[in-house]
Design a protein around this motif. Structure first.
Motif, PDB file in Angstrom:
ATOM      1  N   MET A   1       0.948  -1.277   0.076  1.00  0.00           N
ATOM      2  CA  MET A   1       0.094   0.125   0.101  1.00  0.00           C
ATOM      3  C   MET A   1       0.840   1.058  -0.084  1.00  0.00           C
ATOM      4  O   MET A   1       0.651   2.036  -0.747  1.00  0.00           O
ATOM      5  CB  MET A   1      -0.924   0.120   1.185  1.00  0.00           C
ATOM      6  CG  MET A   1      -1.823   1.203   1.462  1.00  0.00           C
ATOM      7  SD  MET A   1      -3.097   1.427   0.156  1.00  0.00           S
ATOM      8  CE  MET A   1      -4.056   2.714   0.728  1.00  0.00           C
ATOM      9  N   TYR A   2       1.726   1.264   1.158  1.00  0.00           N
ATOM     10  CA  TYR A   2       2.591   2.555   1.052  1.00  0.00           C
ATOM     11  C   TYR A   2       3.565   2.817  -0.332  1.00  0.00           C
ATOM     12  O   TYR A   2       3.621   3.878  -0.862  1.00  0.00           O
ATOM     13  CB  TYR A   2       3.409   2.364   2.154  1.00  0.00           C
ATOM     14  CG  TYR A   2       4.508   3.474   2.324  1.00  0.00           C
ATOM     15  CD1 TYR A   2       4.385   4.769   2.420  1.00  0.00           C
ATOM     16  CD2 TYR A   2       5.968   3.300   1.818  1.00  0.00           C
ATOM     17  CE1 TYR A   2       5.358   5.815   2.316  1.00  0.00           C
ATOM     18  CE2 TYR A   2       6.914   4.311   1.902  1.00  0.00           C
ATOM     19  CZ  TYR A   2       6.723   5.271   2.168  1.00  0.00           C
ATOM     20  OH  TYR A   2       7.776   6.363   2.103  1.00  0.00           O
ATOM     21  N   GLN A   3       4.195   1.539  -0.517  1.00  0.00           N
ATOM     22  CA  GLN A   3       5.227   1.844  -1.735  1.00  0.00           C
ATOM     23  C   GLN A   3       4.555   1.978  -2.910  1.00  0.00           C
ATOM     24  O   GLN A   3       4.913   2.713  -3.916  1.00  0.00           O
ATOM     25  CB  GLN A   3       6.124   0.300  -1.865  1.00  0.00           C
ATOM     26  CG  GLN A   3       6.788   0.478  -3.026  1.00  0.00           C
ATOM     27  CD  GLN A   3       7.687  -0.974  -2.919  1.00  0.00           C
ATOM     28  OE1 GLN A   3       7.503  -1.663  -2.106  1.00  0.00           O
ATOM     29  NE2 GLN A   3       8.581  -1.051  -4.257  1.00  0.00           N
ATOM     30  N   ASN A   4       3.158   1.337  -3.155  1.00  0.00           N
ATOM     31  CA  ASN A   4       2.436   1.369  -4.469  1.00  0.00           C
ATOM     32  C   ASN A   4       1.731   2.894  -4.640  1.00  0.00           C
ATOM     33  O   ASN A   4       1.571   3.413  -5.813  1.00  0.00           O
ATOM     34  CB  ASN A   4       1.504   0.464  -4.546  1.00  0.00           C
ATOM     35  CG  ASN A   4       2.339  -0.783  -4.918  1.00  0.00           C
ATOM     36  OD1 ASN A   4       3.542  -1.156  -5.543  1.00  0.00           O
ATOM     37  ND2 ASN A   4       1.727  -2.153  -4.436  1.00  0.00           N
ATOM     38  N   TYR A   5       1.298   3.320  -3.448  1.00  0.00           N
ATOM     39  CA  TYR A   5       0.209   4.630  -3.706  1.00  0.00           C
ATOM     40  C   TYR A   5       0.725   5.769  -2.985  1.00  0.00           C
ATOM     41  O   TYR A   5       1.006   6.741  -3.348  1.00  0.00           O
ATOM     42  CB  TYR A   5      -1.109   4.344  -3.367  1.00  0.00           C
ATOM     43  CG  TYR A   5      -1.762   3.062  -4.015  1.00  0.00           C
ATOM     44  CD1 TYR A   5      -2.182   3.357  -5.276  1.00  0.00           C
ATOM     45  CD2 TYR A   5      -1.655   1.768  -3.541  1.00  0.00           C
ATOM     46  CE1 TYR A   5      -2.401   2.222  -6.115  1.00  0.00           C
ATOM     47  CE2 TYR A   5      -2.282   0.851  -4.306  1.00  0.00           C
ATOM     48  CZ  TYR A   5      -2.397   1.095  -5.466  1.00  0.00           C
ATOM     49  OH  TYR A   5      -2.926   0.146  -6.392  1.00  0.00           O
ATOM     50  N   LYS A   7       3.688   6.522  -1.066  1.00  0.00           N
ATOM     51  CA  LYS A   7       4.789   6.982  -1.467  1.00  0.00           C
ATOM     52  C   LYS A   7       4.856   8.023  -2.464  1.00  0.00           C
ATOM     53  O   LYS A   7       5.501   8.996  -2.325  1.00  0.00           O
ATOM     54  CB  LYS A   7       5.780   5.694  -1.620  1.00  0.00           C
ATOM     55  CG  LYS A   7       7.324   6.167  -1.706  1.00  0.00           C
ATOM     56  CD  LYS A   7       8.142   4.944  -1.949  1.00  0.00           C
ATOM     57  CE  LYS A   7       9.761   5.337  -2.403  1.00  0.00           C
ATOM     58  NZ  LYS A   7      10.370   5.953  -1.471  1.00  0.00           N
ATOM     59  N   ARG A   8       4.262   7.586  -3.459  1.00  0.00           N
ATOM     60  CA  ARG A   8       4.150   8.499  -4.841  1.00  0.00           C
ATOM     61  C   ARG A   8       3.539   9.717  -4.540  1.00  0.00           C
ATOM     62  O   ARG A   8       3.855  10.954  -4.825  1.00  0.00           O
ATOM     63  CB  ARG A   8       3.366   7.816  -5.678  1.00  0.00           C
ATOM     64  CG  ARG A   8       3.118   8.543  -7.083  1.00  0.00           C
ATOM     65  CD  ARG A   8       4.481   9.281  -7.584  1.00  0.00           C
ATOM     66  NE  ARG A   8       3.934  10.168  -8.681  1.00  0.00           N
ATOM     67  CZ  ARG A   8       4.889  11.476  -9.020  1.00  0.00           C
ATOM     68  NH1 ARG A   8       5.934  11.577  -8.076  1.00  0.00           N
ATOM     69  NH2 ARG A   8       4.300  12.229 -10.046  1.00  0.00           N
ATOM     70  N   LYS A  50      13.339   3.191 -13.229  1.00  0.00           N
ATOM     71  CA  LYS A  50      12.802   1.919 -12.484  1.00  0.00           C
ATOM     72  C   LYS A  50      12.424   1.124 -13.867  1.00  0.00           C
ATOM     73  O   LYS A  50      12.216   1.822 -15.062  1.00  0.00           O
ATOM     74  CB  LYS A  50      11.076   2.426 -12.026  1.00  0.00           C
ATOM     75  CG  LYS A  50      10.290   1.145 -11.880  1.00  0.00           C
ATOM     76  CD  LYS A  50       9.114   1.675 -11.243  1.00  0.00           C
ATOM     77  CE  LYS A  50       8.170   0.445 -10.762  1.00  0.00           C
ATOM     78  NZ  LYS A  50       6.821   0.917 -10.468  1.00  0.00           N
ATOM     79  N   ASP A  51      12.751  -0.032 -13.680  1.00  0.00           N
ATOM     80  CA  ASP A  51      12.617  -1.087 -14.708  1.00  0.00           C
ATOM     81  C   ASP A  51      13.773  -0.987 -15.978  1.00  0.00           C
ATOM     82  O   ASP A  51      13.390  -1.182 -17.178  1.00  0.00           O
ATOM     83  CB  ASP A  51      11.343  -1.180 -15.310  1.00  0.00           C
ATOM     84  CG  ASP A  51      10.371  -1.749 -14.034  1.00  0.00           C
ATOM     85  OD1 ASP A  51      10.529  -2.562 -13.141  1.00  0.00           O
ATOM     86  OD2 ASP A  51       8.981  -1.261 -14.282  1.00  0.00           O
ATOM     87  N   LYS A 135      13.864  -2.305  -9.704  1.00  0.00           N
ATOM     88  CA  LYS A 135      12.293  -2.324  -9.718  1.00  0.00           C
ATOM     89  C   LYS A 135      11.558  -1.310  -9.029  1.00  0.00           C
ATOM     90  O   LYS A 135      10.404  -1.217  -9.124  1.00  0.00           O
ATOM     91  CB  LYS A 135      11.714  -4.034  -9.182  1.00  0.00           C
ATOM     92  CG  LYS A 135      12.225  -4.913  -9.984  1.00  0.00           C
ATOM     93  CD  LYS A 135      11.552  -5.152 -11.151  1.00  0.00           C
ATOM     94  CE  LYS A 135      12.088  -6.365 -12.021  1.00  0.00           C
ATOM     95  NZ  LYS A 135      11.488  -6.366 -13.196  1.00  0.00           N
ATOM     96  N   VAL A 136      12.398  -0.243  -8.538  1.00  0.00           N
ATOM     97  CA  VAL A 136      11.800   0.825  -7.937  1.00  0.00           C
ATOM     98  C   VAL A 136      12.276   2.342  -8.453  1.00  0.00           C
ATOM     99  O   VAL A 136      13.519   1.928  -9.045  1.00  0.00           O
ATOM    100  CB  VAL A 136      12.131   0.804  -6.349  1.00  0.00           C
ATOM    101  CG1 VAL A 136      11.493  -0.306  -5.471  1.00  0.00           C
ATOM    102  CG2 VAL A 136      13.611   1.057  -6.070  1.00  0.00           C
ATOM    103  N   LYS A 137      11.581   3.197  -8.242  1.00  0.00           N
ATOM    104  CA  LYS A 137      12.133   4.478  -8.859  1.00  0.00           C
ATOM    105  C   LYS A 137      13.550   4.747  -8.148  1.00  0.00           C
ATOM    106  O   LYS A 137      13.534   4.702  -6.856  1.00  0.00           O
ATOM    107  CB  LYS A 137      10.968   5.565  -8.575  1.00  0.00           C
ATOM    108  CG  LYS A 137       9.778   5.481  -9.556  1.00  0.00           C
ATOM    109  CD  LYS A 137       8.786   6.622  -9.205  1.00  0.00           C
ATOM    110  CE  LYS A 137       7.698   6.263 -10.117  1.00  0.00           C
ATOM    111  NZ  LYS A 137       6.588   7.501  -9.916  1.00  0.00           N
TER     112      LYS A 137
END
Length: 195
Positions: A1-5, A7-8, A50-51, A135-137
């Protein structure tokens, strides 16, 4: 939840607030760079995001316009000859990184994450792929930056990046955010020929 939404959302809000509050400083630095050395105010360079998708990172220009392109500063022969007088101050204080608030605002970067590497830093990029750090920004600052920055060997830096990715939390990011201020104030791990 934190990492996907969350945090951004935090990154976007903090970058926007940062740009607004720091706009006088950004303007003053832009004028100083322009009047003290020929060339553009901003330095743009391809970095790995990322990626492994490349993007244009923004920094205040700290080097002369005849500096060899796409080469980490520490790999140049006598890098001091290319760094401007203002550039030395900007690098020591990390003020050259402020334009990356725009990279964060538009979603290329995060506030906290592995520092974005050059496409030709093959060893570092391969290690980041293996430990999941790609895999992360990439971030304005991160675990490696508060653990030694330029003094770290590539394998240690990549290991710290991987460690961060496996333990992304709001509290962890908050701690790294405040540790960054301490590192910058003390100029920990900063070499003259960094970046």
């Amino acid at each position: 939840m934190y990492q996907n939404y969350i945090k951004r959302m935090i990154d976007f809000i903090m970058a926007l607030i940062g740009i607004i509050i720091l706009s006088p400083i950004l303007l003053i630095l832009s004028i100083i760079i322009k009047v003290t050395s020929p060339g553009p105010i901003l330095f743009k360079q391809n970095r790995v995001g990322k990626d492994n998708v490349e993007f244009k990172i923004l920094k205040f220009r700290t080097m002369r316009i005849d500096t060899p392109k796409d080469c980490p500063t520490h790999l140049l022969d006598n890098p001091d000859q290319y760094i401007t007088r203002v550039g030395k101050f900007l690098r020591k204080t990390s003020l050259d990184e402020l334009p990356q608030l725009w990279n964060i605002l538009i979603g290329d970067m995060a506030i906290i994450g592995p520092r974005p590497s050059l496409p030709n830093q093959y060893d570092l990029n391969d290690l980041r792929d293996k430990n999941g750090a790609s895999k992360v920004k990439p971030g304005l600052t991160g675990l490696a930056q508060v653990s030694g920055r330029d003094e770290l060997e590539i394998d240690i830096k990549a290991a710290l990046d991987g460690q961060y990715v496996k333990n992304i939390t709001f509290i962890g990011d908050l701690k790294l955010f405040f540790k960054t201020f301490i590192s910058v104030l003390k100029s920990d791990g900063v070499k003259e020929g960094k970046k």
